[in-house]
Enzyme design. Sequence first.
Site, mmCIF file in Angstrom:
data_model
loop_
_atom_site.group_PDB
_atom_site.id
_atom_site.type_symbol
_atom_site.label_atom_id
_atom_site.label_comp_id
_atom_site.label_asym_id
_atom_site.label_seq_id
_atom_site.Cartn_x
_atom_site.Cartn_y
_atom_site.Cartn_z
ATOM 1 N N THR A 131 -0.924 0.327 6.398
ATOM 2 C CA THR A 131 -0.461 -0.636 5.402
ATOM 3 C C THR A 131 -0.228 -1.967 6.089
ATOM 4 O O THR A 131 0.483 -2.035 7.093
ATOM 5 C CB THR A 131 0.825 -0.173 4.704
ATOM 6 N N THR A 173 0.862 -1.171 0.000
ATOM 7 C CA THR A 173 0.000 0.000 0.000
ATOM 8 C C THR A 173 0.900 1.221 0.000
ATOM 9 O O THR A 173 2.041 1.131 0.424
ATOM 10 C CB THR A 173 -0.888 0.022 1.270
#
Length: 308
Positions: A226, A176
Site C-alpha cells: 500500500t 489500499t
Amino acid sequence: MPIALALHGGAGTIRAADLTPELEAELIAGLSAALDSGLSILHAGGAALDAVQASVIALEDNPLFNAGRGAVFNDQGFIEMEAAIMDGTFRTAGSVTGVRRTRNPVQLARLVMAHTPHVTLGFEAADAFAAKMGLPQAAPEYFHTSKRWEALQSELARLRAGGSDAEVSEQVKHGTVGAVALDTAGRLAAATSTGGRTAKMAGRIGDTPVIGAGTWADDLVAVSGTGHGESFIRCCAAHEVASRVRYMGQPLGDACDEVVYGQLLELGGSGGLIAVDWEGHVALPFNCEGMYRAAVDANGERMIAIYR
C-alpha cells in the site's frame, strides 16, 4: 502447522491530530472485523486463499477504507477500482483494473484466476465478466461517499491552483486494503484491493493489479503493498521481498525493511506492506505517518494499530 494472518487498510492514514476518538474506534472495529473474517476460516482448517479473500471483502464493504464501497474518485469524477489475488502454492493469480460496477473486485480477481486463461482483465470487459459470472453489481450511488467526493474537490482545487504532485498529502497518495495468510496446510496467499489515488488520471493503472508489484505469493512468502503505486511498480516491491527471502536467505523482517526503508525511499515512494512467511512470521513496515493494520502471528499474538 501454525496459522498467521495480517491485513492492512492502507498507508497514509489520517493525521493523528485530526483523528477523533469516535473515528478511531470505527477504524479499529473495521480492522478487527476483517481480521476475524479471515481467522474464522483459518481456525476451521480452511485455505489461506479463502481467508485473504474474506478479509479483503470485509474491508471493501466498509466505506472507511479506500476499496470497494469506499473507493476514491478519479479526475473525471468516477471510480476505477483494482484488485488482485494470488495462490502461493501454484503461483496462480488473477487481477482486475478499471472496475466500476462490481461491488467486490477481489471476488472478480479470484474468478479471473479460476475461470479464464488470463491473469489480468480490465475496464468494461472486467465488469461484464463479473456480471456474467453472477457477482453483485451496483449503481454509482453505492460507491459514492461524501467524504471521498469532498476529497476529490479539495484535490482538484489544489491542482488548479498550481499545486504539484510532490506536495500532495499522504491521505491523497495512498489508500489500499490487503491481506496475507498462512494456513494449517502451510499454504500462503495474498490479496489486495484499492480505489487508487484521489484525482488520479482516468485510466491510470497502479501497482495493486500488477503481480509482483503490489501483490505476490509463493511457497515462502506472501506480500501485499500500500502506497505510492508507481514506486512499487518501479522496484517490483512485493516480488523483491520474496526474492530477498528466497535467494539471499534474509529473514522476512529484514527483507521487508530493505524494500520499505531502502528501495522505495530511494525512488521517492512512501507507503508500507504486510507480509507473512512459511513459518508464520509477520512483518508490517511502513515509511509514512501511519498504516491501518492488524495481524495474528504464528504464536497467536493479536495486534491492531494505526500509528507507530
